[in-house]
Design an enzyme around this catalytic site. Structure first.
Site, mmCIF file in Angstrom:
data_model
loop_
_atom_site.group_PDB
_atom_site.id
_atom_site.type_symbol
_atom_site.label_atom_id
_atom_site.label_comp_id
_atom_site.label_asym_id
_atom_site.label_seq_id
_atom_site.Cartn_x
_atom_site.Cartn_y
_atom_site.Cartn_z
ATOM 1 N N ASN A 59 -29.206 21.500 33.655
ATOM 2 C CA ASN A 59 -30.517 22.446 33.484
ATOM 3 C C ASN A 59 -29.926 23.525 32.885
ATOM 4 O O ASN A 59 -29.383 24.788 33.636
ATOM 5 C CB ASN A 59 -30.629 22.716 35.153
ATOM 6 C CG ASN A 59 -31.163 21.415 35.618
ATOM 7 O OD1 ASN A 59 -31.372 20.298 35.121
ATOM 8 N ND2 ASN A 59 -32.104 21.389 36.909
ATOM 9 N N CYS A 99 -13.836 28.783 40.479
ATOM 10 C CA CYS A 99 -14.942 29.599 40.153
ATOM 11 C C CYS A 99 -14.696 30.882 39.190
ATOM 12 O O CYS A 99 -15.402 31.073 38.474
ATOM 13 C CB CYS A 99 -15.314 30.119 41.479
ATOM 14 S SG CYS A 99 -15.183 29.298 42.800
ATOM 15 N N ARG A 132 -28.881 30.716 37.150
ATOM 16 C CA ARG A 132 -28.833 31.361 38.201
ATOM 17 C C ARG A 132 -28.278 30.585 39.359
ATOM 18 O O ARG A 132 -27.812 31.105 40.220
ATOM 19 C CB ARG A 132 -29.957 32.273 38.394
ATOM 20 C CG ARG A 132 -31.235 31.231 38.314
ATOM 21 C CD ARG A 132 -32.269 32.071 38.442
ATOM 22 N NE ARG A 132 -32.155 33.500 38.888
ATOM 23 C CZ ARG A 132 -32.918 34.289 39.456
ATOM 24 N NH1 ARG A 132 -34.172 33.854 39.912
ATOM 25 N NH2 ARG A 132 -32.520 35.636 40.079
ATOM 26 N N GLU A 182 -3.612 31.631 33.866
ATOM 27 C CA GLU A 182 -4.119 30.187 33.236
ATOM 28 C C GLU A 182 -3.684 30.300 31.956
ATOM 29 O O GLU A 182 -3.477 29.217 31.344
ATOM 30 C CB GLU A 182 -5.674 29.899 33.562
ATOM 31 C CG GLU A 182 -5.818 29.760 34.994
ATOM 32 C CD GLU A 182 -5.687 28.493 35.541
ATOM 33 O OE1 GLU A 182 -6.180 27.668 34.792
ATOM 34 O OE2 GLU A 182 -5.017 28.199 36.486
#
Length: 114
Positions: free
Chosen positions: A33, A55, A38, A84
């Site tokens: 999508n 996240c 959002r 990372e």
DNA sequence: GCAATGACCTGCT
DNA sequence: CAGCAGGCCATTG
């Protein structure tokens, strides 16, 4: 455990390789999508396993991070990304948004290609 | 079952 | 060039 958008986004975010970051729109598109960028954040907000979902690898289209909603602190997120192997740009690459005063990921080098 | 909200993005003025 | 507004789709209460 229905394959709701949450689970799909969760799988995509968890599929992001280390040292790489993806934008909400990217994750949303991979989730199926592209117009629900959002909602991607909404999925992480209601995410079922906080802590196992990277996240911090999900950033805005501009390269800025989520202000106020960092899982433990925007500074922590920047540290995690840098840890990372993600490159950070102190100056604004383009017209960055308000909120990321010193947290812009180098989308030119670390944006996840999928 | 209904309604409202939401870590955004895009386009237009 | 910059700022502002609206809309999309799904989940939650």
């Amino acid at each position: 455990m229905q394959e709701s958008f949450h689970s799909r986004v969760y799988a995509v975010v968890c599929s992001i390789p280390p040292g790489t970051v993806a934008t909400y729109g990217q994750v949303a598109a991979l989730a199926g999508n592209p117009r629900n960028a959002r909602f991607v954040g909404f999925a992480l907000h209601a995410n079922p396993e906080p802590g196992i979902i990277p996240c911090h690898r999900v950033v805005f289209r501009d390269g800025s991070l989520a202000p106020g909603f960092a899982f433990g602190g925007p500074d922590k997120q920047r540290a995690l990304l840098e840890r990372e192997g993600v490159s950070f740009v102190e100056p604004r690459p383009d017209h960055a948004n308000a909120g990321a005063e010193g947290g812009c990921v180098d989308m030119d080098r670390c944006q996840w290609h999928g």
